[in-house]
Scaffold this motif. Structure first.
Motif, short mmCIF file in Angstrom:
data_model
loop_
_atom_site.label_atom_id
_atom_site.label_comp_id
_atom_site.label_asym_id
_atom_site.label_seq_id
_atom_site.Cartn_x
_atom_site.Cartn_y
_atom_site.Cartn_z
N PRO A 298 0.80 -1.23 0.00
CA PRO A 298 0.00 0.00 0.00
C PRO A 298 0.83 1.27 0.00
O PRO A 298 0.33 2.33 -0.42
N TYR B 110 -1.00 2.72 -6.01
CA TYR B 110 -1.98 2.83 -7.10
C TYR B 110 -2.64 1.48 -7.38
O TYR B 110 -3.88 1.37 -7.40
N HIS C 225 -2.53 -1.15 -5.45
CA HIS C 225 -3.17 -1.58 -4.21
C HIS C 225 -4.60 -1.06 -4.16
O HIS C 225 -5.54 -1.83 -3.87
N GLU C 226 -4.81 0.21 -4.47
CA GLU C 226 -6.14 0.80 -4.43
C GLU C 226 -7.06 0.17 -5.48
O GLU C 226 -8.25 -0.08 -5.21
N ARG D 69 -10.41 -1.83 -4.44
CA ARG D 69 -11.69 -1.34 -4.95
C ARG D 69 -12.47 -2.44 -5.65
O ARG D 69 -13.68 -2.59 -5.47
#
Length: 292
Positions: free
Chosen positions: A198, A203, A205-206, A210
């Motif tokens: 993270p 980037y 990771h998100e 999501r």
């Protein structure tokens, strides 16, 4: 030491072999022209012309000096032209950061455009993960980065240069690779998931978090680079989500599967420091904007 004006006077006389015509060519009168040549001869320490009331002839030393004088004047003209081209961004150096995955589809075409449109620009390549590229921009080590968000938008500007889908990467023969439909978050329940650090790969990771929000999954590894993710999947250590361009890495032992995520959420940005004074960067930014 002699001056450029003295060299110019000498070359004009040497080519015309007549002080009057040389003076007219240089838009000056003959006496100051003669003084320039005399000063040059004193500075060089040899006689460059044999002259009397009827003729002007180069000495052997003068003939030898003529070639060097022409070369020096050409160098001065070339140096000025180079300085103007650098000031206009048509020549110079661009220090470019990139990631391994950004190199797959974006770096090659970008370098070819620079070579075609700005042939006198020397691109120095620096392979770095996104966080290291951002740090390089902030510390003046890079002029331009091909990297992912996030970044400090108060200091850095950017332009989106590529978009692509996110997809799943699976070991060859994995049960999910046999499904004839896009994978959902629920399909990853109980799977061992290789994800992203993270902090150092925020980037991806998100994007992973999501897509898998609300599903049951177990993260077994967190790494920084997409290539490392694909290699771990090939080694049978789990499944993962990667940009679609990871297909082109050519890693054996893996299969790619579409996921149920609309659009092309994976963005690659060209990022630069908004206070950069490098003229080449401004030309390259304009080139990138034209190819959008």
């Amino acid at each position: 030491m002699f001056s450029l004006d003295q060299l110019t006077a000498f070359v004009a006389v040497a080519e015309e072999l007549h002080f009057g015509r040389a003076a007219e060519r240089l838009n000056m009168t003959q006496p100051p022209l003669s003084r320039q040549v005399q000063k040059l001869e004193r500075a060089v320490g040899v006689q460059l012309f044999e002259r009397d009331n009827r003729r002007v002839v180069l000495t052997e030393a003068g003939r030898a000096f003529l070639g060097e004088a022409r070369r020096l004047l050409s160098l001065v003209e070339t140096a000025g032209d180079l300085a103007r081209r650098v000031d206009q961004g048509a020549a110079g150096t661009l220090r470019l950061g990139f990631t391994a995955v950004s190199a797959i589809r974006t770096l090659g075409p970008f370098l070819r455009r620079v070579s075609d449109e700005l042939p006198e620009v020397d691109v120095i390549l620096h392979e770095r993960v996104t966080s290291a590229q951002i740090d390089g921009l902030l510390h003046g080590e890079l002029d331009l980065a091909l990297a992912r968000p996030p970044y400090d938008a108060q200091l850095l500007d950017s332009l989106v240069v590529a978009r692509e889908p996110l997809c799943a990467v699976l070991p060859v023969g994995h049960r999910l690779a046999a499904l004839d439909r896009p994978l959902s978050a629920a399909d990853f329940a109980a799977e061992e998931l290789i994800s992203y650090d993270p902090d150092r790969a925020g980037y991806f990771h998100e994007l992973t978090v999501r897509f898998l929000a609300g599903s049951q999954h177990r993260i077994t590894q967190r790494v920084q680079q997409v290539l490392t993710v694909v290699l771990l999947v090939a080694a049978g250590r789990g499944v993962a989500l990667v940009p679609e361009s990871a297909r082109d890495l050519g890693v054996p032992g893996v299969a790619f599967q579409e996921i149920g995520l609309a659009g092309e959420p994976v963005e690659l940005h060209a990022i630069w420091h908004r206070d950069s004074a490098n003229p080449v960067l401004h030309r390259v930014r304009a080139m990138l904007s034209e190819h959008q």
